[in-house]
Scaffold this active site. Structure first.
Site, PDB file in Angstrom:
ATOM      1  N   GLU A 333      11.317   2.679  -0.401  1.00 45.83           N
ATOM      2  CA  GLU A 333      11.166   2.488  -1.842  1.00 45.83           C
ATOM      3  C   GLU A 333      11.924   3.561  -2.630  1.00 45.83           C
ATOM      4  O   GLU A 333      11.409   4.156  -3.570  1.00 45.83           O
ATOM      5  CB  GLU A 333       9.683   2.447  -2.223  1.00 45.83           C
ATOM      6  CG  GLU A 333       8.944   1.339  -1.473  1.00 45.83           C
ATOM      7  CD  GLU A 333       7.491   1.128  -1.876  1.00 45.83           C
ATOM      8  OE1 GLU A 333       6.842   2.102  -2.296  1.00 45.83           O
ATOM      9  OE2 GLU A 333       7.020  -0.012  -1.765  1.00 45.83           O
ATOM     10  N   ARG A 366       5.458   9.101   7.495  1.00 46.13           N
ATOM     11  CA  ARG A 366       4.930   7.756   7.259  1.00 46.13           C
ATOM     12  C   ARG A 366       5.842   6.669   7.825  1.00 46.13           C
ATOM     13  O   ARG A 366       7.073   6.743   7.698  1.00 46.13           O
ATOM     14  CB  ARG A 366       4.714   7.521   5.761  1.00 46.13           C
ATOM     15  CG  ARG A 366       3.690   8.465   5.191  1.00 46.13           C
ATOM     16  CD  ARG A 366       3.465   8.238   3.719  1.00 46.13           C
ATOM     17  NE  ARG A 366       2.555   7.152   3.436  1.00 46.13           N
ATOM     18  CZ  ARG A 366       2.809   6.153   2.607  1.00 46.13           C
ATOM     19  NH1 ARG A 366       3.988   6.052   2.014  1.00 46.13           N
ATOM     20  NH2 ARG A 366       1.908   5.235   2.359  1.00 46.13           N
ATOM     21  N   ASP A 405       1.154  -4.255   3.126  1.00 44.42           N
ATOM     22  CA  ASP A 405       0.783  -3.217   2.173  1.00 44.42           C
ATOM     23  C   ASP A 405      -0.659  -3.353   1.693  1.00 44.42           C
ATOM     24  O   ASP A 405      -0.875  -3.692   0.532  1.00 44.42           O
ATOM     25  CB  ASP A 405       1.752  -3.281   0.983  1.00 44.42           C
ATOM     26  CG  ASP A 405       1.690  -2.032   0.139  1.00 44.42           C
ATOM     27  OD1 ASP A 405       1.082  -1.054   0.576  1.00 44.42           O
ATOM     28  OD2 ASP A 405       2.265  -2.049  -0.963  1.00 44.42           O
ATOM     29  N   GLU A 433      -6.193  -0.736  -4.400  1.00 42.81           N
ATOM     30  CA  GLU A 433      -4.978  -1.161  -5.095  1.00 42.81           C
ATOM     31  C   GLU A 433      -4.853  -2.684  -5.190  1.00 42.81           C
ATOM     32  O   GLU A 433      -4.617  -3.222  -6.258  1.00 42.81           O
ATOM     33  CB  GLU A 433      -3.749  -0.578  -4.388  1.00 42.81           C
ATOM     34  CG  GLU A 433      -2.441  -1.097  -4.962  1.00 42.81           C
ATOM     35  CD  GLU A 433      -1.209  -0.567  -4.251  1.00 42.81           C
ATOM     36  OE1 GLU A 433      -1.343   0.286  -3.358  1.00 42.81           O
ATOM     37  OE2 GLU A 433      -0.108  -1.022  -4.593  1.00 42.81           O
TER      38      GLU A 433
HETATM   39  C1  BDP Z   1       2.211   0.666  -2.090  1.00 44.17           C
HETATM   40  C2  BDP Z   1       2.056   1.115  -3.489  1.00 44.17           C
HETATM   41  C3  BDP Z   1       3.025   2.161  -3.918  1.00 44.17           C
HETATM   42  C4  BDP Z   1       3.104   3.243  -2.873  1.00 44.17           C
HETATM   43  C5  BDP Z   1       3.518   2.639  -1.565  1.00 44.17           C
HETATM   44  C6  BDP Z   1       3.447   3.613  -0.408  1.00 44.17           C
HETATM   45  O1  BDP Z   1       2.149  -0.013  -4.315  1.00 44.17           O
HETATM   46  O2  BDP Z   1       2.602   2.637  -5.151  1.00 44.17           O
HETATM   47  O3  BDP Z   1       3.973   4.242  -3.235  1.00 44.17           O
HETATM   48  O4  BDP Z   1       2.669   1.590  -1.209  1.00 44.17           O
HETATM   49  O5  BDP Z   1       2.483   3.502   0.357  1.00 44.17           O
HETATM   50  O6  BDP Z   1       0.938   0.353  -1.671  1.00 44.17           O
HETATM   51  O7  BDP Z   1       4.303   4.428  -0.251  1.00 44.17           O
END
Ligand code: BDP
Length: 977
Positions: A333, A366, A405, A433
């Site tokens: 991301e 991670r 996720d 979330e």
């Molecule tokens: C998702 C979230 C995001 C996090 C990402 C993560 O939407 O905000 O930064 O995962 O785990 O759940 O890095």
């Protein structure tokens, strides 16, 4: 690590790994018989939830109170280190409350029964009461709680090999009393299943929280290193669960935390946490050598980079001697990482691990690597399995429970047990979330249990996820649990009182993943709301069924990712938005679900052991709750229960939402059994959940009907959907707004539709005939006021007694109102020259450069332009730039107002900052994707008109957007003709 937790001894404790079973871990407190004799309607003192489960209210039953007093009133402590001090403080505080009499530690036992706490090293009495050998094998974190009769006297003993064990044992004893366990025959032995039991806070330095629903961050970076009692209470809460590490910043982090002034602040915080055995960790930004060190690379193989990290580690440990280490999100991301330099994740992790090694620190790297939506489910597996065995031994790969996720339902992540030579940790999301924020009750322990109990079969039968992450399958040196926390600065920590059950459940499972969801729910309820049998029964049942209920009304059969697309706002991932997430759920007119099979789909199933892969490959054999996660099937596919998929979906959405109403009723039955404030706040939450569950139901059943055109056999409905995103409305004029009226009943009908409009608007109802199973578009007359605006519009159809579904979430986008060009001084529709322009408006494109005689134009740099093809003619396209850009406008004499429209149909939009003649006059908020806003800028053309420069910009290194610029002369009475 030079002091604090000697990591080696944690390891040696953990290395006993397989011995965990044979040590007869005690059953959770709640599994033992209990006396349910609490008076139910006692006068309940006001509570605000701040104490969470560390509530020490006096035991009500007099007989029981007498027995507890006799055993525990006298607290004997013969000294010990700071962790023992914390244990004893907690016992004094807790027992004083529970027993209703002042309990203070003393060094000698009297002639009566006593509670004795300590280690063989610190206490002669402990040496008498518990054979040291019983304790040594428990490592530094284990303990016993035992009733011992010695020289005719009864002792309740909390004993451990090390101070930390005493701390955990003290909390356990308090838990026993809080849940009203008899102590006469207590004899339990505990040790944690894993050495890493970590809280991950996704908190930002500005106080916001990446996915927080309980206010702002309680880490106050402005005030730190000044301390606050809340930090101590936080540490107590963590220790009460056995959590021994805390990462205090977001996975998406700047490098700042690794330098002053943060190091001083972190050191202060670490000092508080240390007293409760919680090691401080920090998320490191992989580009820190560039951002902080001024290097021109962060390449892990670069010697300069290596020495930068080495020095950094030395500096950190100079300040925080028991610093835990780094958590890293890399190459995911948009985060920087080793792949930016053609290196691997292992190269990156090992770089940091090398720097931390001399001090005993670790790197938690991670595995959440999300770059392409198409490969989302497989990427972690594909990126990490080839690196197995290449990670340094003081690194661990942190793996989310599932491949996507934190959805309400996902299979267990295929990486578990696929890294036999790479330390692994499971990452669970405690903050809700995708599971309802603080608005929906969704007790996640049953979900986590399913994942933990999943047998990967990769190292033979019994290689469950729980056994993998507790080091019982592969010879890992570091392993355990990470939980993304749900704490904020809300008085009750978690925003919703009931959400704290997830925090508790996470911590307790990380200590012992074999605990059952039912027992944990009961334990939390007793500790949080007391032992009234009705309360215990009701709340436990509410928790137990809540995940399934949430799944039913949101996303049954593994339908998948249906919430509002990723964005940074607090409402992100809360409400349904199936039309914008088709790339994740892959449903279409022909069928529903995501084909991840090897035979016809993306091959995801191949990442599992053969027996599981074969089951997952087949729609008939795969677990039904994962059917649509794994397969694309016709809506008429028949399930085991004989229903078609579509009928099952309709039914579960309706039954799930109906159960929320029952939940609220059940809770209401606890009036006067739960203190007023918490009762009222939870009732309010169930009210909100009820509304939202109905919205989920209505949005989803209508969506599936729209795609499948198959009627629900059991119910019919009518729904009207405004599509404001498709039509820009002209202010002060009569517009025709298209509204789709959908008839999901068995016969044709005449529907009358009305539009809910804001004050100052006019609209008329419209009538149309809609055939069964069809949708009809009616044009609704609407006259908005003349000035630029954005408004939410809802349509309501009616036809006799036919049930009407809510469509408010389908009409989420607001309608944009623009003044007709004829009324404007400037009417500029921004975008590329190739895209359509609003009627009579002038195109404002990159080519519109200022020149003598022009009415408007760019001075200096020109922006770029994009047409997204989404939304109405005004909002679909925009001009944009990463640099400040000047738009010059010619103004007529007198006052006027510029209105600037900014937003992005796709993704979130940075603030648009407007400076007029060098002074900031307007700034928009950061907006979610699909949101827009108008900025108003008062201008003055003076007595004879002039040119004015609007400088458009945004935050550093970001891009601003402009969709339209309208200038209206101030309303002055027009001279009569
Ligand atoms: C998702 C979230 C995001 C996090 C990402 C993560 O939407 O905000 O930064 O995962 O785990 O759940 O890095």
């Amino acid at each position: 690590m030079s002091s604090g937790i000697p990591r080696r001894s944690i390891l040696s404790a953990a290395a006993l790994g397989s011995a965990v079973g044979s040590l007869s871990l005690s059953a959770p407190a709640s599994a033992q018989p209990v006396l349910d004799t609490e008076p139910s309607a006692a006068t309940l003192p006001a509570e605000d939830g701040y104490d969470l489960w560390l509530r020490y209210r006096q035991v009500e039953d007099t007989g029981q109170l007498k027995r507890y007093r006799a055993a525990l009133e006298s607290l004997v402590w013969q000294g010990g280190g700071p962790l023992q001090r914390s244990a004893v403080d907690e016992l004094a505080r807790g027992l004083t409350g529970l027993l209703g009499t002042r309990v203070m530690p003393r060094a000698k036992s009297g002639s009566r029964a006593a509670l004795v706490v300590g280690t063989p090293t610190s206490s002669a009495l402990i040496r008498e009461l518990v054979p040291a050998a019983d304790l040594a094998e428990l490592g530094d974190e284990g303990y016993v709680v035992r009733r011992v009769t010695w020289r005719g006297r009864n002792f309740t003993v909390v004993a451990a090999h090390a101070d930390r064990g005493v701390l955990y044992g003290a909390f356990h004893l308090l838990r026993l009393v809080q849940t009203r366990r008899p102590l006469e025959h207590v004899d339990l032995t505990e040790r944690p299943a894993a050495p890493l039991r970590v809280a991950n806070h996704w908190d930002n330095k500005d106080g916001s929280i990446e996915r927080g629903y309980a206010g702002r961050s309680f880490f106050d970076w402005e005030k730190l290193p000044q301390l606050d009692n809340r930090y101590t209470d936080y540490a107590r809460v963590m220790a009460s669960l056995g959590i021994n590490g805390a990462v205090i910043n977001n996975v998406n982090t700047p490098a700042d935390y690794l330098a002053e002034p943060f190091l001083t602040k972190l050191a202060a915080l670490a000092g508080v946490l240390r007293r409760y055995g919680v090691a401080l960790y920090v998320t490191a930004n992989f580009a820190a050598p560039i951002d902080l060190g001024g290097l021109n690379t962060a390449d892990p193989l670069d010697p300069g980079v290596r020495s930068w990290w080495t020095k950094k580690a030395e500096e950190i440990y100079g300040r925080i001697e028991d610093f835990g280490g780094f958590l890293v999100k890399a190459n995911s991301e948009g985060r920087p990482g080793p792949l930016d330099y053609g290196r691997t994740h292992a190269d990156g992790a090992n770089l940091l691990a090398g720097a931390l090694r001399p001090y005993g620190g670790i790197v938690m790297w991670r595995a959440f690597v999300h770059d392409s939506d198409e490969k989302w489910d497989r990427q972690a597996y594909l990126d990490f399995t080839p690196l197995d065995g290449k990670f340094a031994d003081n690194t661990v790969v942190q793996i989310k429970n599932g491949p996507i996720d934190f959805q309400v339902r996902e299979p267990a992540h295929p990486l578990f047990a696929s890294l036999p030579h790479t330390n692994s940790v499971i990452e669970l999301q405690v903050t809700q979330e995708y599971t309802g924020h603080a608005a929906h009750l969704c007790y996640l322990v049953p979900q986590w249990k399913e994942v933990l109990d999943f047998d990967t079969l990769k190292a033979g039968e019994g290689s469950t996820v729980a056994r993998v992450v507790t080091g019982r399958v592969h010879p890992y040196s570091h392993f355990g649990f990470a939980g993304v926390m749900n704490f904020g600065d809300a008085r009750n920590w978690t925003g919703s009182h009931l959400a704290a059950a997830n925090t508790h459940g996470y911590g307790r499972l990380s200590w012992n993943p074999d605990l059952s969801a039912q027992d944990l729910a009961t334990e939390w309820t007793r500790m949080t709301f007391g032992n009234d049998p009705d309360v215990v029964k009701t709340v436990t049942a509410l928790l137990r069924d809540s995940w399934r209920t949430y799944e039913d009304y949101t996303s049954p059969l593994g339908t998948g990712y249906l919430t509002h697309p990723p964005d940074g706002s607090v409402t992100g991932h809360l409400d349904p938005s199936p039309t914008t997430t088709t790339q994740f759920h892959k449903s279409n007119r022909e069928g529903i679900g995501y084909d991840r099979t090897a035979a016809t789909g993306n091959g995801y199933t191949k990442l599992y052991a053969p027996a599981i892969r074969d089951a997952y490959e087949s729609p008939a054999n795969c677990p039904e709750e994962l059917l649509l996660f794994l397969h694309h099937v016709p809506y008429t596919h028949v399930l085991d229960n004989g229903k078609t998929v579509i009928q099952h979906i309709y039914d579960t959405h309706f039954s799930g939402a109906a159960r929320v109403a029952d939940m609220r009723t059940d809770w209401e039955g606890l009036r006067r059994r739960v203190d007023h404030r918490r009762f009222t706040e939870v009732r309010r939450q169930f009210g909100e959940q009820n509304t939202r569950a109905a919205q989920w139901r209505d949005t989803l059943v209508a969506y599936w009907f729209e795609l499948s055109r198959i009627r629900d056999e059991r119910r019919g409905w009518l729904q009207a959907i405004v599509a404001p995103a498709d039509t820009a409305l002209l202010g002060g004029e009569r517009n025709e707004l298209p509204v789709q009226v959908v008839n999901a009943t068995g016969s044709g009908l005449r529907a009358v539709t009305t539009l809910d409009v804001p004050e100052g608007w006019r609209s008329e109802e419209a009538t149309c005939y809609v055939a069964s199973r069809e949708g009809e578009t009616v044009k609704m007359p609407v006259v908005p006021p003349p000035t630029p605006a954005l408004a939410t519009l809802h349509a309501r159809p009616r036809s006799g007694a036919v049930q009407v579904l809510d469509s408010s979430l389908r009409s989420l986008a607001r309608a944009v109102v623009v003044p007709p060009a004829a009324r404007c001084v400037h009417a500029l529709d921004a975008g590329p020259d190739s895209a359509p322009v609003l009627k009579d408006y002038t195109r404002l494109s990159p080519a519109g450069v200022w020149h003598e005689g022009a009415a408007f134009g760019w001075v200096g740099n020109s922006p770029a332009a994009t047409d997204t093809g989404l939304f109405d003619v005004v909002r679909r396209d925009y001009v944009r730039s990463g640099a400040p850009t000047v738009l010059r406008l010619k103004l007529p004499a007198g006052r006027c107002t510029a209105h600037l429209l900014t937003g992005d149909p796709n993704t979130f939009n940075r603030p648009l900052i407007v400076r007029v003649d060098g002074t900031e006059t307007a700034r928009s908020e950061q907006l979610d994707g699909r949101e827009f806003t108008w900025l108003r800028i008062p201008l003055d053309g003076g007595s004879s008109g002039r040119e004015v420069d609007l400088e458009l910009s945004t935050e550093k290194d970001k891009t601003w957007h402009l969709s339209a610029c309208v200038v209206l002369a101030e309303d002055t009475p027009r001279p009569a003709r």
